[in-house]
Design a protein around this motif. Sequence first.
Motif, mmCIF file in Angstrom:
data_model
loop_
_atom_site.group_PDB
_atom_site.id
_atom_site.type_symbol
_atom_site.label_atom_id
_atom_site.label_comp_id
_atom_site.label_asym_id
_atom_site.label_seq_id
_atom_site.Cartn_x
_atom_site.Cartn_y
_atom_site.Cartn_z
ATOM 1 N N TYR A 164 0.864 -1.366 -0.050
ATOM 2 C CA TYR A 164 0.142 -0.007 -0.030
ATOM 3 C C TYR A 164 0.825 1.288 0.077
ATOM 4 C CZ TYR A 164 1.002 0.588 5.026
ATOM 5 O OH TYR A 164 1.746 0.845 6.214
ATOM 6 N N THR A 165 0.283 2.298 -0.350
ATOM 7 C CA THR A 165 0.967 3.531 -0.383
ATOM 8 C C THR A 165 -0.005 4.604 0.489
ATOM 9 O OG1 THR A 165 0.111 4.438 -2.351
ATOM 10 C CG2 THR A 165 2.556 3.269 -2.357
ATOM 11 N N GLY A 166 0.691 5.724 1.075
ATOM 12 C CA GLY A 166 -0.044 6.743 1.990
ATOM 13 C C GLY A 166 -0.278 5.911 3.353
ATOM 14 N N GLY A 167 -1.597 6.154 3.874
ATOM 15 C CA GLY A 167 -1.769 5.398 5.175
ATOM 16 C C GLY A 167 -0.893 5.759 6.289
ATOM 17 N N GLU A 168 -0.383 7.090 6.570
ATOM 18 C CA GLU A 168 0.510 7.314 7.712
ATOM 19 C C GLU A 168 -0.279 7.397 8.865
ATOM 20 O OE1 GLU A 168 0.650 9.184 4.664
ATOM 21 O OE2 GLU A 168 2.727 8.723 4.071
ATOM 22 N N PHE A 169 0.191 6.836 10.187
ATOM 23 C CA PHE A 169 -0.593 7.123 11.403
ATOM 24 C C PHE A 169 -0.561 8.416 11.666
ATOM 25 C CE2 PHE A 169 -0.773 7.091 15.804
ATOM 26 C CZ PHE A 169 -1.720 6.509 16.241
ATOM 27 N N LEU A 170 -1.778 9.178 12.018
ATOM 28 C CA LEU A 170 -1.645 10.692 12.722
ATOM 29 C C LEU A 170 -2.034 10.568 14.042
ATOM 30 C CD1 LEU A 170 -4.156 11.750 9.689
ATOM 31 C CD2 LEU A 170 -1.518 11.783 9.634
ATOM 32 N N LEU A 171 -1.228 11.480 14.467
ATOM 33 C CA LEU A 171 -1.463 11.972 15.977
ATOM 34 C C LEU A 171 -1.511 13.256 16.101
ATOM 35 C CD1 LEU A 171 -1.683 10.470 19.003
ATOM 36 C CD2 LEU A 171 0.787 10.834 18.959
ATOM 37 N N VAL A 172 -2.668 13.848 16.585
ATOM 38 C CA VAL A 172 -2.749 15.353 16.753
ATOM 39 C C VAL A 172 -2.941 15.869 18.160
ATOM 40 C CG1 VAL A 172 -4.013 17.404 16.116
ATOM 41 C CG2 VAL A 172 -3.375 15.607 14.376
ATOM 42 N N GLU A 173 -1.986 16.667 18.546
ATOM 43 C CA GLU A 173 -2.040 17.209 20.044
ATOM 44 C C GLU A 173 -2.595 18.438 20.180
ATOM 45 O OE1 GLU A 173 1.553 16.499 22.421
ATOM 46 O OE2 GLU A 173 1.479 18.546 23.168
ATOM 47 N N GLN A 174 -3.860 18.557 20.889
ATOM 48 C CA GLN A 174 -4.333 19.877 21.057
ATOM 49 C C GLN A 174 -3.967 20.465 22.290
ATOM 50 O OE1 GLN A 174 -8.827 20.041 20.891
ATOM 51 N NE2 GLN A 174 -8.894 21.868 21.479
ATOM 52 N N ARG A 175 -3.475 21.665 22.185
ATOM 53 C CA ARG A 175 -2.714 22.420 23.338
ATOM 54 C C ARG A 175 -3.750 23.554 23.914
ATOM 55 N NH1 ARG A 175 3.118 23.508 21.393
ATOM 56 N NH2 ARG A 175 1.863 23.748 19.521
ATOM 57 N N PRO A 176 -3.843 23.733 25.083
ATOM 58 C CA PRO A 176 -4.807 25.012 25.430
ATOM 59 C C PRO A 176 -4.225 26.121 24.966
ATOM 60 C CG PRO A 176 -4.376 23.357 27.246
ATOM 61 C CD PRO A 176 -3.483 23.124 26.363
ATOM 62 N N ARG A 177 -4.991 27.095 24.317
ATOM 63 C CA ARG A 177 -4.805 28.411 23.942
ATOM 64 C C ARG A 177 -3.513 28.347 22.958
ATOM 65 N NH1 ARG A 177 -5.894 28.347 29.049
ATOM 66 N NH2 ARG A 177 -3.467 28.288 29.759
ATOM 67 N N ALA A 178 -3.365 27.402 22.143
ATOM 68 C CA ALA A 178 -2.437 27.309 21.198
ATOM 69 C C ALA A 178 -2.935 26.471 19.957
ATOM 70 C CB ALA A 178 -1.254 26.352 21.687
ATOM 71 N N GLN A 179 -2.347 26.483 18.846
ATOM 72 C CA GLN A 179 -2.904 25.739 17.729
ATOM 73 C C GLN A 179 -2.318 24.325 17.673
ATOM 74 O OE1 GLN A 179 -1.325 27.883 14.412
ATOM 75 N NE2 GLN A 179 -3.016 29.169 14.148
ATOM 76 N N SER A 180 -2.894 23.295 17.129
ATOM 77 C CA SER A 180 -2.635 22.067 17.329
ATOM 78 C C SER A 180 -1.378 21.650 16.627
ATOM 79 C CB SER A 180 -3.659 21.035 16.717
ATOM 80 O OG SER A 180 -5.147 21.321 17.376
ATOM 81 N N ARG A 181 -0.620 20.520 17.238
ATOM 82 C CA ARG A 181 0.507 20.045 16.548
ATOM 83 C C ARG A 181 0.336 18.569 16.007
ATOM 84 N NH1 ARG A 181 5.517 18.533 20.396
ATOM 85 N NH2 ARG A 181 7.082 18.028 19.002
ATOM 86 N N GLY A 182 0.750 18.289 15.090
ATOM 87 C CA GLY A 182 0.389 17.029 14.424
ATOM 88 C C GLY A 182 1.632 16.132 13.965
ATOM 89 N N HIS A 183 1.442 14.972 14.155
ATOM 90 C CA HIS A 183 2.679 13.917 13.746
ATOM 91 C C HIS A 183 2.059 13.006 12.660
ATOM 92 C CE1 HIS A 183 5.134 15.291 17.179
ATOM 93 N NE2 HIS A 183 3.995 15.289 17.698
ATOM 94 N N ALA A 184 2.882 12.918 11.817
ATOM 95 C CA ALA A 184 2.529 11.929 10.729
ATOM 96 C C ALA A 184 3.514 10.485 10.618
ATOM 97 C CB ALA A 184 2.344 12.412 9.271
ATOM 98 N N ILE A 185 3.294 9.381 11.266
ATOM 99 C CA ILE A 185 4.071 8.336 11.483
ATOM 100 C C ILE A 185 4.008 7.408 10.651
ATOM 101 C CG2 ILE A 185 4.902 6.950 13.302
ATOM 102 C CD1 ILE A 185 3.508 8.818 15.224
ATOM 103 N N ALA A 186 5.072 7.061 9.791
ATOM 104 C CA ALA A 186 4.953 5.940 8.747
ATOM 105 C C ALA A 186 5.591 4.633 9.527
ATOM 106 C CB ALA A 186 5.938 6.330 7.824
ATOM 107 N N LEU A 187 4.634 3.659 9.288
ATOM 108 C CA LEU A 187 5.293 2.434 10.182
ATOM 109 C C LEU A 187 5.629 1.307 8.923
ATOM 110 C CD1 LEU A 187 2.597 2.218 12.939
ATOM 111 C CD2 LEU A 187 4.919 2.837 13.364
ATOM 112 N N GLU A 188 6.760 0.594 9.459
ATOM 113 C CA GLU A 188 7.122 -0.491 8.242
ATOM 114 C C GLU A 188 6.346 -1.770 8.882
ATOM 115 O OE1 GLU A 188 8.568 -0.125 5.595
ATOM 116 O OE2 GLU A 188 9.243 2.013 6.051
ATOM 117 N N GLN A 189 6.260 -2.772 8.258
ATOM 118 C CA GLN A 189 5.594 -4.143 8.635
ATOM 119 C C GLN A 189 6.159 -4.585 9.944
ATOM 120 O OE1 GLN A 189 6.480 -7.551 6.251
ATOM 121 N NE2 GLN A 189 4.338 -8.085 6.137
ATOM 122 N N GLY A 190 5.277 -4.955 10.738
ATOM 123 C CA GLY A 190 5.876 -5.327 12.185
ATOM 124 C C GLY A 190 6.043 -4.432 13.069
#
Length: 236
Positions: A164-190
């Motif tokens: 497959y292609t694409g399909g990164e795991f996404l994690l978004v952190e919402q901090r009080p009185r601040a804009q959100s911070r995101g992580h796109a995490i690519a995982l290999e098999q296993g």
Amino acid sequence: MNSIAERIAAMDWQALHRSLSERGFAKLPALLQAEECRELIAMYDEAPLFRTRIDMRRYRFGEGEYQYFADPLPFLVQQLRMHLYPELAAAANAWLRLLGKEEMYPPELESFLAECARYEQTRATPLLLKYEQGGYNCLHQDLYGDIYFPFQVVFALNRREVDYTGGEFLLVEQRPRAQSRGHAIALEQGEGVIFPTQHRPVAGTRGYYRATLRHGVSEITGGRRFSLGVIFHNAR
């Protein structure tokens, strides 16, 4: 091949705890062998192994589907859940201390699941997820009742850029009185990633505060993607 328990024990937990503390998530090395990944993917079509199938489109969760395993869990899934739990319980209690709260997570999974049962949360929650091309998973949290464990783990079961292609795991952190911070995490098999179920402590000028996190999966641009979710609290 070493057992799952031996492989988990051999991981660099000091570095994993440091990553959880500093970044809010920790990427695991390839804990699952390719043969084990194929074994898990093959389970997807074995209906008796599962208690519930969810079509994400129906609930506007995204595009794709997932199935919750029924009890008793497959041995491999049970081993992951059982042997990942103790180190994560220690991390969860450390986070509570940072927030000025008392420790509440027992050192063994069995005791934590007994606490879930006291709140009528008795249905197993580990799950297999399947996405076709164009699939995705909206940002969300996996909370199934009054009791929840503050960490969960997801594993990639097939080969990125091959199956497959694409399909990164996404994690978004919402901090009080601040804009959100995101992580796109690519995982290999296993490989897997440990991430917060709902909150994590973040150091501020007046001590630690709770930042809210949500997770999801970016669009699969080609092929078919499978993953295994290991959630430690049971559902009502």
